[in-house]
Every structure is written in C-alpha cells, then in structure tokens.
Design a protein around this motif. Structure first.
Motif, PDB file in Angstrom:
ATOM      1  N   ASN A 129     -36.184  15.201  -8.891  1.00 41.10           N
ATOM      2  CA  ASN A 129     -35.473  16.126  -8.762  1.00 41.10           C
ATOM      3  C   ASN A 129     -34.661  16.944  -7.728  1.00 41.10           C
ATOM      4  OD1 ASN A 129     -34.824  18.628 -11.312  1.00 41.10           O
ATOM      5  ND2 ASN A 129     -35.846  20.474 -10.062  1.00 41.10           N
ATOM      6  N   ALA A 130     -34.999  17.029  -6.823  1.00 44.79           N
ATOM      7  CA  ALA A 130     -34.386  16.969  -5.940  1.00 44.79           C
ATOM      8  C   ALA A 130     -33.221  16.645  -5.457  1.00 44.79           C
ATOM      9  CB  ALA A 130     -34.663  17.736  -4.605  1.00 44.79           C
ATOM     10  N   TYR A 131     -33.125  15.621  -5.062  1.00 44.39           N
ATOM     11  CA  TYR A 131     -32.046  13.984  -4.247  1.00 44.39           C
ATOM     12  C   TYR A 131     -31.746  13.535  -5.639  1.00 44.39           C
ATOM     13  CZ  TYR A 131     -34.495  14.159   0.115  1.00 44.39           C
ATOM     14  OH  TYR A 131     -35.003  14.350   0.754  1.00 44.39           O
ATOM     15  N   SER A 132     -31.981  13.910  -7.262  1.00 43.86           N
ATOM     16  CA  SER A 132     -31.043  13.984  -7.902  1.00 43.86           C
ATOM     17  C   SER A 132     -29.622  14.650  -8.412  1.00 43.86           C
ATOM     18  CB  SER A 132     -31.469  13.704  -9.917  1.00 43.86           C
ATOM     19  OG  SER A 132     -32.668  14.805  -9.817  1.00 43.86           O
ATOM     20  N   ASP A 133     -30.001  15.397  -8.043  1.00 48.49           N
ATOM     21  CA  ASP A 133     -29.880  16.858  -8.125  1.00 48.49           C
ATOM     22  C   ASP A 133     -27.707  16.625  -7.438  1.00 48.49           C
ATOM     23  OD1 ASP A 133     -29.972  18.415 -10.253  1.00 48.49           O
ATOM     24  OD2 ASP A 133     -31.038  19.781  -8.803  1.00 48.49           O
ATOM     25  N   GLU A 134     -28.611  15.853  -6.479  1.00 51.08           N
ATOM     26  CA  GLU A 134     -27.492  15.820  -4.886  1.00 51.08           C
ATOM     27  C   GLU A 134     -26.739  14.410  -4.856  1.00 51.08           C
ATOM     28  OE1 GLU A 134     -27.468  18.316  -1.406  1.00 51.08           O
ATOM     29  OE2 GLU A 134     -27.884  18.914  -3.528  1.00 51.08           O
ATOM     30  N   ILE A 135     -27.529  13.657  -5.648  1.00 52.26           N
ATOM     31  CA  ILE A 135     -26.793  12.495  -5.800  1.00 52.26           C
ATOM     32  C   ILE A 135     -25.833  12.654  -7.152  1.00 52.26           C
ATOM     33  CG2 ILE A 135     -26.798  10.370  -7.026  1.00 52.26           C
ATOM     34  CD1 ILE A 135     -29.799  10.154  -6.151  1.00 52.26           C
ATOM     35  N   LEU A 136     -26.067  13.844  -8.181  1.00 52.56           N
ATOM     36  CA  LEU A 136     -25.083  13.941  -8.972  1.00 52.56           C
ATOM     37  C   LEU A 136     -23.804  14.836  -8.724  1.00 52.56           C
ATOM     38  CD1 LEU A 136     -27.203  14.709 -12.301  1.00 52.56           C
ATOM     39  CD2 LEU A 136     -25.996  12.505 -11.475  1.00 52.56           C
ATOM     40  N   HIS A 137     -24.361  15.920  -7.477  1.00 55.70           N
ATOM     41  CA  HIS A 137     -22.765  16.408  -7.071  1.00 55.70           C
ATOM     42  C   HIS A 137     -21.985  15.295  -6.594  1.00 55.70           C
ATOM     43  CE1 HIS A 137     -21.322  18.736  -4.120  1.00 55.70           C
ATOM     44  NE2 HIS A 137     -21.007  19.301  -5.199  1.00 55.70           N
ATOM     45  N   ALA A 138     -22.492  14.258  -5.571  1.00 55.71           N
ATOM     46  CA  ALA A 138     -21.975  13.654  -4.703  1.00 55.71           C
ATOM     47  C   ALA A 138     -21.508  12.971  -5.927  1.00 55.71           C
ATOM     48  CB  ALA A 138     -22.619  12.566  -3.860  1.00 55.71           C
ATOM     49  N   ALA A 139     -21.492  12.728  -6.682  1.00 53.37           N
ATOM     50  CA  ALA A 139     -21.167  11.274  -7.534  1.00 53.37           C
ATOM     51  C   ALA A 139     -19.445  12.441  -8.562  1.00 53.37           C
ATOM     52  CB  ALA A 139     -21.612  10.006  -8.769  1.00 53.37           C
ATOM     53  N   ARG A 140     -19.994  13.828  -8.370  1.00 50.69           N
ATOM     54  CA  ARG A 140     -18.773  14.579  -9.331  1.00 50.69           C
ATOM     55  C   ARG A 140     -19.255  14.296 -11.085  1.00 50.69           C
ATOM     56  NH1 ARG A 140     -13.868  17.330  -6.612  1.00 50.69           N
ATOM     57  NH2 ARG A 140     -14.366  17.207  -3.965  1.00 50.69           N
ATOM     58  N   LEU A 141     -20.496  14.692 -11.492  1.00 54.46           N
ATOM     59  CA  LEU A 141     -20.649  14.582 -13.026  1.00 54.46           C
ATOM     60  C   LEU A 141     -21.773  14.942 -13.302  1.00 54.46           C
ATOM     61  CD1 LEU A 141     -21.270  10.340 -12.426  1.00 54.46           C
ATOM     62  CD2 LEU A 141     -19.744  11.049 -13.244  1.00 54.46           C
ATOM     63  N   SER A 142     -22.208  15.105 -14.676  1.00 53.45           N
ATOM     64  CA  SER A 142     -22.516  16.286 -14.727  1.00 53.45           C
ATOM     65  C   SER A 142     -23.725  15.667 -15.752  1.00 53.45           C
ATOM     66  CB  SER A 142     -21.893  16.685 -16.463  1.00 53.45           C
ATOM     67  OG  SER A 142     -22.990  17.567 -17.391  1.00 53.45           O
TER      68      SER A 142
END
Length: 303
Positions: free
Chosen positions: A170-183
């Motif tokens: 849960n934690a790093y998926s949030d960070e990955i998606l923010h870095a990728a700028r994807l919903s």
C-alpha cells in the motif's frame, strides 16, 4: 506492512548477524504464529543458516538440512535484534530465534495476530505455495508490460497484487503512482505504451531510492523504525498535507483497513476521486474537482 525496501534492509542486517550461524533454538510464544505442521519445528533447531532470501514480502531462512523457515510479518509484525540475549519476551512477542551472536525476536503489535511462520521441506515446496508475482528487481519492461496488462484492474490493485508483482504494498504503490503522475484508478488495459514505460521506470526508481535511503538510515545497526509512514514520502500517509510538487492538498480514498493517497493535480487532472463512504453520504454535495473542494473549504471557513 514491510515491503520490498524494508524487507531488503532487514535481510542485509540479518546476513550480517546470523548467516553461517547455528540456529540454537526456536521458541514459539504464541501458538497462532506457526502455520505449518510438517516438518516439525524441532527439525529447524541446531541447523546452520545457509542463506537468507526475500520472497515477496516474506523472509526465508534456508537451513543446512535444506529446510526453509519463512516469516511473513503482515501489517504489524516486526523483527528486533537482542545482541546480548537478555531481552525478555513481552505480550507482543510471537517467537524468539536464538543464535550464538544474539536473539531475533518476532513481535506483532495489536490484538489481531496475522504474522506467520511456516516450515518447508525444501525450496521447491516453498515456491509452490507462494504467489507467483514477478520479481520487481529483475524484471524487464516487456515482462512488466505483459504482467500489468494481462487482465484489467486499477493501477493501485495491480501494483499491490502479489500474484502479479512481488514486494509492493500500500505505501510504496502510492509513492510509485505519484512519481509516475498516474491515477490510482486508471485501468491497466487502457494505458498506452508511454504510460507503461513511465510506470516501469518509476517502480524501479522508487523502490531503489527507498531501499538506499533505509539502508543508509540503519548504517550497521539493526532496523528499529520500520514503518509505512515516513516524513520524506510524497503522498502516503499525507492526507490533508501539501503535495511536494504542486502544493495541492493530498486526497485519499478509504476502503477496509487501507487507503489510497494521491495528488489530484499531479495524478488525476484535478479530479477528486470518490470516497465510497463520504461520496455516498454527501451525494450531490460531493466535490468533483480539487478547485470545487477548495472553494467549499473557503466558503465554510468564511461562515
């Protein structure tokens, strides 16, 4: 839940302390921890630790008799190292593994005991029972793309599915998606090649960045502050705080015991994603965009 960076740092610290050491004793202090019957727990005692490996979010100890002892920390499980072997078990202690170099305490906070310990006769028996998510550290773009798009899920669900990818939670998926700028709710089969490539690199870069950070933080000590909430994170656990990129207030979607944290300007084109509970409660009053949400907040503040 400890994820790939946390587990990697745990394993580095364990290698420094117990690799090549004899496991003198395993003391199970909570019977719910042990989830296997064969081989018996006694077969692990007096065996030498040959290797320590990560299996997704699990830590596996290979013993000199080929038996594997595998620990899954789940959400609240943690490892603590007692070099002097003087620490007494507490109400949170589930097991103690004793070595000549010290004692490894497996603990779990809270009343829900979800952490587990399994024993397997050999590596084949172990891998046959595990989710077959691909290894993030060794995958290439083609393999990542194939696995990501083989079925249609939201990005958040796909990244955290251990049957698809190994080690992301849960934690790093949030960070990955923010870095990728994807919903987080973008459907995987609607992604174009550029989005998939961007996500691939952000998965690699984000997990490498955090593994390096956590490794530098621990130095030569045993990891003590293993948590899913860290000050340097961009979105995870940052609901209500400003996005470090655009300063827009971080939003969330809550479900069950987890929540998705995201930036509406960086990731969702200004749209506020529906929270199942609040959006049903507010209905027509639910703000559709971050601009509308901020206007409503300003109006309430001026009343």
């Amino acid at each position: 839940m400890p994820e790939l960076p946390d587990i990697t740092v745990y394993i580095d610290a364990l290698n420094e302390r117990v690799a090549g050491q004899r496991l003198e004793d395993i003391r199970i202090t909570n019977p719910f921890l042990l989830r296997s019957v064969q081989p018996p727990i006694e077969s692990a005692q007096d065996q030498v630790i040959k290797t320590i490996r990560r299996f997704g979010k699990r830590i596996g100890f290979e013993l000199s008799n080929d038996i594997w002892v595998v620990v899954h920390l789940m959400i609240a499980g943690r490892l603590q190292w007692d070099e002097k072997r003087t620490k007494k078990p507490t109400k949170n202690t589930l097991a103690i593994l004793s070595f000549g170099t010290g004692a490894l305490h497996l603990t779990e906070a809270g009343s829900k005991k979800r952490a587990s310990l399994h024993l397997y006769d050999n590596e084949a028996a172990l891998t046959d029972t595990l989710p077959q998510g691909i290894d993030i550290e060794t995958m290439d773009l083609a393999r990542f793309s194939q696995r990501l798009t083989q079925s249609n899920h939201t990005l958040k669900r796909a990244l955290t599915d251990p049957h698809l990818f190994s080690g992301i939670g849960n934690a790093y998926s949030d960070e990955i998606l923010h870095a990728a700028r994807l919903s987080p709710i973008l459907q995987t089969q609607k992604m174009d090649d550029e989005q998939i490539q961007t996500l691939f690199h952000c998965v690699k870069d984000t997990l490498t960045l955090w593994t390096t950070r956590l490794s530098e933080e621990r130095g030569k000590s045993f990891p003590k502050k293993v948590t899913a909430f860290r000050p340097q994170m961009a979105t995870h656990g940052k609901y209500g705080q400003p996005c470090p990129v655009c300063e827009t207030t971080i939003q969330r979607i809550r479900y069950a015991e987890n929540e998705v944290n995201y930036c509406p300007r960086c990731q969702t084109d200004g749209k506020v994603l529906a929270d199942r509970g609040l959006s049903r409660l507010l209905k027509k009053d639910w703000p559709r965009t971050i601009d509308e949400l901020e206007r409503k907040k300003s109006q309430r503040a001026g009343e």
